[in-house]
Design an enzyme around this catalytic site. Sequence first.
Site, PDB file in Angstrom:
ATOM      1  N   GLY A 130       0.832  -1.208   0.000  1.00 22.93           N
ATOM      2  CA  GLY A 130       0.000   0.000   0.000  1.00 22.93           C
ATOM      3  C   GLY A 130       0.856   1.243   0.000  1.00 22.93           C
ATOM      4  CB  SER A 132       0.671   3.960  -5.699  1.00 19.27           C
ATOM      5  OG  SER A 132       1.896   3.443  -6.103  1.00 19.27           O
ATOM      6  CB  SER A 164      -0.230  -5.836  -7.322  1.00 19.20           C
ATOM      7  OG  SER A 164       0.170  -4.874  -8.241  1.00 19.20           O
ATOM      8  CD  GLU A 247       8.099  -2.749  -6.145  1.00 27.82           C
ATOM      9  OE1 GLU A 247       8.189  -1.808  -5.338  1.00 27.82           O
ATOM     10  OE2 GLU A 247       7.049  -3.034  -6.741  1.00 27.82           O
ATOM     11  CB  THR A 375       7.619   5.815 -14.663  1.00 26.75           C
ATOM     12  OG1 THR A 375       8.361   6.971 -14.240  1.00 26.75           O
ATOM     13  CG2 THR A 375       6.229   5.841 -14.046  1.00 26.75           C
ATOM     14  CD  GLU A 377       8.786   8.495 -18.372  1.00 29.23           C
ATOM     15  OE1 GLU A 377       8.342   7.725 -17.496  1.00 29.23           O
ATOM     16  OE2 GLU A 377       8.520   8.367 -19.584  1.00 29.23           O
TER      17      GLU A 377
HETATM   18  C1  LIG Z   1       0.902  -3.227 -12.978  1.00 27.99           C
HETATM   19  C2  LIG Z   1       1.108  -2.264 -11.842  1.00 27.99           C
HETATM   20  C3  LIG Z   1       1.135  -2.735 -10.558  1.00 27.99           C
HETATM   21  C4  LIG Z   1       1.308  -1.854  -9.490  1.00 27.99           C
HETATM   22  N1  LIG Z   1       1.282  -2.354  -8.222  1.00 27.99           N
HETATM   23  C5  LIG Z   1       1.395  -1.514  -7.176  1.00 27.99           C
HETATM   24  C6  LIG Z   1       1.295  -2.014  -5.837  1.00 27.99           C
HETATM   25  O1  LIG Z   1       1.107  -3.213  -5.607  1.00 27.99           O
HETATM   26  N2  LIG Z   1       1.389  -1.133  -4.821  1.00 27.99           N
HETATM   27  C7  LIG Z   1       1.595   0.195  -5.019  1.00 27.99           C
HETATM   28  O2  LIG Z   1       1.702   0.921  -4.053  1.00 27.99           O
HETATM   29  N3  LIG Z   1       1.680   0.720  -6.281  1.00 27.99           N
HETATM   30  C8  LIG Z   1       1.572  -0.115  -7.354  1.00 27.99           C
HETATM   31  N4  LIG Z   1       1.646   0.383  -8.639  1.00 27.99           N
HETATM   32  C9  LIG Z   1       1.747   1.830  -8.829  1.00 27.99           C
HETATM   33  C10 LIG Z   1       3.074   2.304  -9.380  1.00 27.99           C
HETATM   34  O3  LIG Z   1       4.078   2.260  -8.390  1.00 27.99           O
HETATM   35  C11 LIG Z   1       2.855   3.735  -9.912  1.00 27.99           C
HETATM   36  O4  LIG Z   1       1.945   3.633 -10.984  1.00 27.99           O
HETATM   37  C12 LIG Z   1       4.121   4.375 -10.379  1.00 27.99           C
HETATM   38  O5  LIG Z   1       4.972   4.654  -9.300  1.00 27.99           O
HETATM   39  C13 LIG Z   1       3.829   5.703 -11.144  1.00 27.99           C
HETATM   40  O6  LIG Z   1       3.004   6.523 -10.406  1.00 27.99           O
HETATM   41  P1  LIG Z   1       1.666   7.148 -11.027  1.00 27.99           P
HETATM   42  O7  LIG Z   1       0.911   6.057 -11.692  1.00 27.99           O
HETATM   43  O8  LIG Z   1       0.987   7.932  -9.973  1.00 27.99           O
HETATM   44  O9  LIG Z   1       2.163   8.122 -12.187  1.00 27.99           O
HETATM   45  P2  LIG Z   1       2.686   9.605 -11.986  1.00 27.99           P
HETATM   46  O10 LIG Z   1       3.676   9.663 -10.891  1.00 27.99           O
HETATM   47  O11 LIG Z   1       1.509  10.526 -11.897  1.00 27.99           O
HETATM   48  O12 LIG Z   1       3.443   9.849 -13.349  1.00 27.99           O
HETATM   49  C14 LIG Z   1       2.759  10.209 -14.555  1.00 27.99           C
HETATM   50  C15 LIG Z   1       3.826  10.415 -15.636  1.00 27.99           C
HETATM   51  O13 LIG Z   1       4.693  11.507 -15.270  1.00 27.99           O
HETATM   52  C16 LIG Z   1       6.048  11.083 -15.275  1.00 27.99           C
HETATM   53  N5  LIG Z   1       6.787  11.736 -14.195  1.00 27.99           N
HETATM   54  C17 LIG Z   1       6.387  11.887 -12.913  1.00 27.99           C
HETATM   55  N6  LIG Z   1       7.346  12.507 -12.194  1.00 27.99           N
HETATM   56  C18 LIG Z   1       8.386  12.741 -13.035  1.00 27.99           C
HETATM   57  C19 LIG Z   1       9.675  13.345 -12.890  1.00 27.99           C
HETATM   58  N7  LIG Z   1      10.087  13.831 -11.709  1.00 27.99           N
HETATM   59  N8  LIG Z   1      10.474  13.401 -13.975  1.00 27.99           N
HETATM   60  C20 LIG Z   1      10.063  12.911 -15.174  1.00 27.99           C
HETATM   61  N9  LIG Z   1       8.849  12.340 -15.381  1.00 27.99           N
HETATM   62  C21 LIG Z   1       8.028  12.259 -14.327  1.00 27.99           C
HETATM   63  C22 LIG Z   1       5.994   9.589 -15.035  1.00 27.99           C
HETATM   64  O14 LIG Z   1       7.146   8.950 -15.520  1.00 27.99           O
HETATM   65  C23 LIG Z   1       4.743   9.200 -15.813  1.00 27.99           C
HETATM   66  O15 LIG Z   1       5.028   9.049 -17.171  1.00 27.99           O
HETATM   67  C24 LIG Z   1       1.476  -0.458  -9.721  1.00 27.99           C
HETATM   68  C25 LIG Z   1       1.460   0.015 -11.036  1.00 27.99           C
HETATM   69  C26 LIG Z   1       1.280  -0.855 -12.087  1.00 27.99           C
HETATM   70  C27 LIG Z   1       1.261  -0.298 -13.471  1.00 27.99           C
END
Ligand SMILES: Cc1cc2nc3c(=O)[nH]c(=O)nc-3n(C[C@H](O)[C@H](O)[C@H](O)COP(=O)(O)OP(=O)(O)OC[C@H]3O[C@@H](n4cnc5c(N)ncnc54)[C@H](O)[C@@H]3O)c2cc1C
Length: 393
Positions: A130, A132, A164, A247, A375, A377
């Site tokens: 837990g 994100s 997840s 991780e 990500t 990035e």
């Molecule tokens: C299949 C899957 C399983 C997951 N499982 C879990 C889980 O079990 N538990 C959990 O807690 N989370 C989980 N996640 C969440 C995952 O950790 C987040 O999706 C990830 O960290 C990105 O955060 P966000 O989706 O909020 O995107 P955002 O942080 O909002 O990013 C949006 C876009 O902006 C870009 N960006 C953001 N900040 C910057 C920066 N400083 N410089 C350049 N680019 C930037 C990102 O690269 C991305 O392209 C999961 C995600 C997926 C896809």
Amino acid sequence: MRFTDTPELAEWRTTVKGFIDDNWKQGRTDDDEDNPMEEAAPDESRVKPWLDKLADSGWIAPAWPKKYGGADMSVLEQFVLSQEFTEAGAPTSRQMLNLVGPTIMLHGTDEQKAEHLPPMLRGEVAWCQGFSEPGSGSDLASLQTRAVRDGDDYVINGQKIWTSGAHRADWMFVLTRTDPDAPKHRGISYLLLDMKSPGVTVRPLTNLANGHIFNEVFFEDVRVPVRNRIGEENRGWYVGTTTLDFERSNIARVVNIEKQVRRLNRYVKARATAGQPVRDAFRLEMVDRAVETSVCALLSFQVVSIQARGGVPNMEASMNKMYGSELQQRVAATAMHLTGMAGQLRRPSGIEGDLKVRAAMDYMTTVSATIAAGTSEIQRNIIATRGLGLPRG
Ligand SMILES: Cc1cc2nc3c(=O)[nH]c(=O)nc-3n(C[C@H](O)[C@H](O)[C@H](O)COP(=O)(O)OP(=O)(O)OC[C@H]3O[C@@H](n4cnc5c(N)ncnc54)[C@H](O)[C@@H]3O)c2cc1C
């Protein structure tokens, strides 16, 4: 330089393969396997007896110290084990065990270790992460889920997202804000939350391949005993980064990529035999994927060799994660190019079906690879700043 097993590791590999043949494969061939990139729910009737066998051998958490019930395996032995398990499509443990277990070992109290590590080692509990939240993913330290102290409990309100396996988890390791006035990294606490607690609601999120992997999780006045906090209050960020390091050091990814490239290789050959050769440009694309897979393997070896020397891969883990996840997508795209119309079916028949080339499923499920666990990035930012010493953008 030679990248082959030492005689000891070769012997160990034979032992592991024999164990898998006896206890997991049971007459299955490589072609019988589920598609490795398809994130299907585990088949409990197969998983439970297998995990029992692993538990009997102390192999649920092979790298853990013996005093916590692990097998005290060296990093290289564990690497071989993980390679062979991934190759066979066999689960190593219940979900997330390899993230939360070592974190509890490093930062937990003796009571927390005694309560949580044994059931993990028996394969009895599944965990979810837990971290994100809707507004906090890459900038995780901005998380808003609140935990307010009330006697011997914290009372939690807020929401997590993309969690997840929350629908199958018994416990969650969760980051919460315990001091909203402190600088953002310093007001966070790391708690262990029983998913059966009153006030926890899990809502499914469907991914683009129509699968239920992750969820939204809501907390409404959920009480978590203070004794379930890992580490000091408001120092949870630093506990959480330990979990993230584990991780991102995932080395199983490359084994799955290798399997997929081998599967495509067999497919191209089978097409040629059946008088349907693929176009020349696609053969060359396959060559590129094969070369890149070798590069990816070397990046994984780099991570393992640092761990084997007792170090903590950081930039190297990010390079491995970024390159491997982007390669997963390129391999999936190549599969789409090779299979054409047939590849667009979720469950194709014909040569594609026979060889389990489910290009469309891979294409869809690998989209998330460059997002999950940070990500691309963010990995590039880490490599730029911590690896190359470049100024922050
Ligand atoms: C299949 C899957 C399983 C997951 N499982 C879990 C889980 O079990 N538990 C959990 O807690 N989370 C989980 N996640 C969440 C995952 O950790 C987040 O999706 C990830 O960290 C990105 O955060 P966000 O989706 O909020 O995107 P955002 O942080 O909002 O990013 C949006 C876009 O902006 C870009 N960006 C953001 N900040 C910057 C920066 N400083 N410089 C350049 N680019 C930037 C990102 O690269 C991305 O392209 C999961 C995600 C997926 C896809």
